[in-house]
Scaffold this motif. Structure first.
Motif, short mmCIF file in Angstrom:
data_model
loop_
_atom_site.label_atom_id
_atom_site.label_comp_id
_atom_site.label_asym_id
_atom_site.label_seq_id
_atom_site.Cartn_x
_atom_site.Cartn_y
_atom_site.Cartn_z
N UNK A 58 -13.30 38.79 -15.95
CA UNK A 58 -13.05 37.35 -15.83
C UNK A 58 -13.32 36.91 -14.39
N UNK A 59 -12.78 37.66 -13.41
CA UNK A 59 -13.04 37.37 -11.99
C UNK A 59 -14.54 37.34 -11.72
N UNK A 60 -15.19 38.40 -12.16
CA UNK A 60 -16.62 38.58 -11.87
C UNK A 60 -17.46 37.46 -12.46
N UNK A 61 -17.20 37.08 -13.70
CA UNK A 61 -17.99 36.04 -14.35
C UNK A 61 -17.88 34.71 -13.61
N UNK A 62 -16.68 34.37 -13.18
CA UNK A 62 -16.49 33.13 -12.43
C UNK A 62 -17.19 33.20 -11.07
N UNK A 63 -17.15 34.37 -10.43
CA UNK A 63 -17.85 34.54 -9.16
C UNK A 63 -19.35 34.37 -9.31
N UNK A 64 -19.90 34.92 -10.39
CA UNK A 64 -21.34 34.78 -10.66
C UNK A 64 -21.72 33.32 -10.86
N UNK A 65 -20.87 32.59 -11.59
CA UNK A 65 -21.14 31.18 -11.81
C UNK A 65 -21.14 30.40 -10.49
N UNK A 66 -20.20 30.75 -9.61
CA UNK A 66 -20.12 30.11 -8.30
C UNK A 66 -21.40 30.35 -7.50
N UNK A 67 -21.87 31.59 -7.49
CA UNK A 67 -23.10 31.92 -6.76
C UNK A 67 -24.31 31.22 -7.37
N UNK A 68 -24.31 31.07 -8.68
CA UNK A 68 -25.41 30.36 -9.34
C UNK A 68 -25.44 28.90 -8.88
N UNK A 69 -24.29 28.28 -8.75
CA UNK A 69 -24.25 26.91 -8.24
C UNK A 69 -24.89 26.84 -6.85
N UNK A 70 -24.57 27.81 -6.00
CA UNK A 70 -25.14 27.84 -4.65
C UNK A 70 -26.65 28.04 -4.70
N UNK A 71 -27.10 28.95 -5.57
CA UNK A 71 -28.53 29.24 -5.67
C UNK A 71 -29.32 28.01 -6.12
N UNK A 72 -28.81 27.31 -7.10
CA UNK A 72 -29.48 26.10 -7.60
C UNK A 72 -29.57 25.05 -6.49
N UNK A 73 -28.48 24.90 -5.76
CA UNK A 73 -28.45 23.94 -4.66
C UNK A 73 -29.50 24.27 -3.61
N UNK A 76 -33.18 23.78 -5.04
CA UNK A 76 -33.51 22.35 -5.15
C UNK A 76 -33.79 21.75 -3.77
N UNK A 77 -33.02 22.15 -2.78
CA UNK A 77 -33.21 21.67 -1.41
C UNK A 77 -34.60 22.03 -0.91
N UNK A 78 -35.13 23.17 -1.38
CA UNK A 78 -36.45 23.63 -0.96
C UNK A 78 -37.57 23.10 -1.86
N UNK A 79 -37.22 22.17 -2.76
CA UNK A 79 -38.24 21.51 -3.56
C UNK A 79 -38.53 22.14 -4.90
N UNK A 80 -37.74 23.13 -5.31
CA UNK A 80 -37.94 23.77 -6.60
C UNK A 80 -37.38 22.88 -7.70
N UNK A 81 -38.18 22.66 -8.73
CA UNK A 81 -37.77 21.77 -9.81
C UNK A 81 -36.87 22.51 -10.81
N UNK A 82 -35.60 22.15 -10.85
CA UNK A 82 -34.65 22.66 -11.84
C UNK A 82 -33.98 21.45 -12.47
N UNK A 83 -34.23 21.23 -13.75
CA UNK A 83 -33.70 20.04 -14.42
C UNK A 83 -32.20 20.18 -14.65
N UNK A 84 -31.57 19.07 -15.03
CA UNK A 84 -30.14 19.08 -15.30
C UNK A 84 -29.81 20.00 -16.47
N UNK A 85 -30.68 20.01 -17.49
CA UNK A 85 -30.44 20.89 -18.65
C UNK A 85 -30.60 22.36 -18.27
N UNK A 86 -31.57 22.64 -17.41
CA UNK A 86 -31.76 24.03 -16.95
C UNK A 86 -30.59 24.48 -16.08
N UNK A 87 -30.08 23.55 -15.28
CA UNK A 87 -28.91 23.86 -14.45
C UNK A 87 -27.72 24.24 -15.33
N UNK A 88 -27.46 23.43 -16.35
CA UNK A 88 -26.36 23.73 -17.27
C UNK A 88 -26.58 25.06 -17.96
N UNK A 89 -27.81 25.31 -18.38
CA UNK A 89 -28.13 26.56 -19.08
C UNK A 89 -27.93 27.77 -18.18
#
Length: 409
Positions: A58-73, A76-89
């Motif tokens: 449970x701890x690990x899964x939440x930590x992975x999700x947190x890092x994924x949020x950071x990676x997407x951010x 995107x800042x570097x111009x990589x196209x990630x749509x809202x649906x892809x972000x959710x997925x």
């Protein structure tokens, strides 16, 4: 549907505050299938060596999700196209990537359902949840399976530098108290980019990648493949094997109804259906520990003593070396057990056995780590880093072990 007011902020000992990004993630976390991960230890029986290693999937899964949020951010800042649906997925896929783990995580892989990996069971769980959530997980499943045309999205879930590895190395080293395995996951994520549809690391992040691979090698040999953990996991596996044998012979053993179900039935990959998956979801560490505590009083010498060994941490002795142990070495140990306890060779084999363990810090055969130079050129990291090009890190290392009872010769 729930209101946004219920979107919680969780306090994590590794990253501080973790935010739940949207309602679908909140609802998935609230689902009983995911809540079950609170009762599955992340590092199996490693707590018998490292007392602090009691954190959960449970701890690990939440930590992975947190890092994924950071990676997407960052991307995107570097111009990589990630749509809202892809972000959710991506959030869904990484949150659920380990949902199929059985009791004690890797320690009992293939012991409950033979020949089926936790990744395959995770996919079955996700498909079940997809029906429950009216197809909302379809894109997440596509990415999880590696079938999306944006290859870098799949690599964020499963790759050499995926969010799974970036979390478990940092988290496990923290809870085990082994700072040598700690990595700077935040810096590694900051260095990520995309080139030619591949996830790459910017050239200035080469030393962080080197540290990551060396830390991974350390964690496997020193923690995940620690010889005491290996022998404890083998004892636990043997307990389940012996229990199945006794039940097959007509002996009645007390255990939870879910565990008895899997001990009494031969399950094949082709016969797994929704009902069986839901039955599997009722199993967790507590079923196994409760059964072991009950079986220690069994009148079967083998099962009783294996259970006492595990509960009291009075484990078998284990020797580890580079070369395989000979038949003679094994048979000598078997004969001693047979003579001392009046056991058959099959019964003695639960206490004296041999096996192998392997470790590969960096595999460039399936996926490589690519660096993006300042001039925009993409190159294999082994062409730049002498350290990663070392055979110690890029070759699979195999070691052999022999387990036997602690006896005075």
């Amino acid at each position: 549907m729930i209101s946004n007011q219920k979107l919680n902020i969780l306090n994590d000992p590794i990253y501080g505050f973790i935010t739940i990004p949207d309602t679908i993630i909140f609802e998935l976390i609230e689902d009983p299938l995911f809540q079950r991960l609170r009762r599955i230890t992340q590092m199996g029986l490693s707590y018998l060596v490292y007392p602090g290693a009691n954190h959960t999937r449970f701890h690990h899964a939440l930590g992975c999700m947190h890092l994924m949020q950071k990676a997407i951010q960052v991307l995107r800042f570097k111009g990589v196209n990630i749509t809202a649906k892809e972000e959710e997925a991506l959030h869904i896929a990484i949150l659920l990537h380990d949902i199929g783990h059985g009791p004690f995580s890797h320690a009992m892989e293939n012991s409950i359902i033979e020949g089926v990996s936790h990744e395959e069971i995770s996919l079955l769980f996700m498909q079940y949840l997809n029906e429950k959530f009216n197809g909302r997980l379809t894109l997440a499943i596509q990415i999880f399976k590696g079938n999306h045309n944006k290859k870098f999205l799949c690599q964020l879930i499963s790759g050499q530098l995926d969010m799974d590895r970036l979390d478990y190395l940092k988290r496990d080293s923290f809870y085990a108290g082994t700072p040598e395995g700690n990595i700077n996951s935040e810096r590694l994520i900051t260095m990520l980019n995309v080139a030619d549809n591949e996830l790459v690391v910017e050239e200035k992040g080469v030393y962080s990648v080197e540290k990551f691979i060396v830390a991974r090698r350390f964690m496997y040999w020193q923690v995940y493949l620690h010889k005491t953990s290996i022998v404890a996991e083998q004892i636990l596996t043997n307990i389940l094997v012996r229990a199945k044998e006794l039940i097959k012979q007509g002996k009645t053993l007390k255990a939870s109804s879910s565990l008895i179900f899997f001990l009494t039935k031969k399950i094949y990959k082709s016969t797994i259906d929704k009902e069986l998956i839901l039955k599997f979801s009722e199993l967790d560490d507590f079923d196994i520990i409760a059964a072991v505590k009950e079986w220690k009083n069994c009148d079967d010498f083998v099962l009783s003593n294996l259970c006492k060994m595990l509960l009291n941490r009075n484990l078998l002795k284990i020797k580890v070396k580079d070369k395989p142990f000979s038949d003679h070495a094994l048979n000598t140990k078997l004969q001693k057990v047979m003579q001392k306890y009046k056991l058959s060779k099959d019964e003695a084999s639960f206490f004296s056995f041999r096996g192998t363990i392997t470790n590969l810090a960096y595999s460039d055969s399936k996926q490589k780590i690519f660096l993006l130079t300042q001039k925009g050129k993409v190159t294999d990291i082994t062409a730049v880093s002498d350290q990663i090009n070392s055979k110690v890190l890029t070759n699979e290392i195999t070691k052999n072990y022999l387990c036997y009872p602690k006896t005075k010769d």
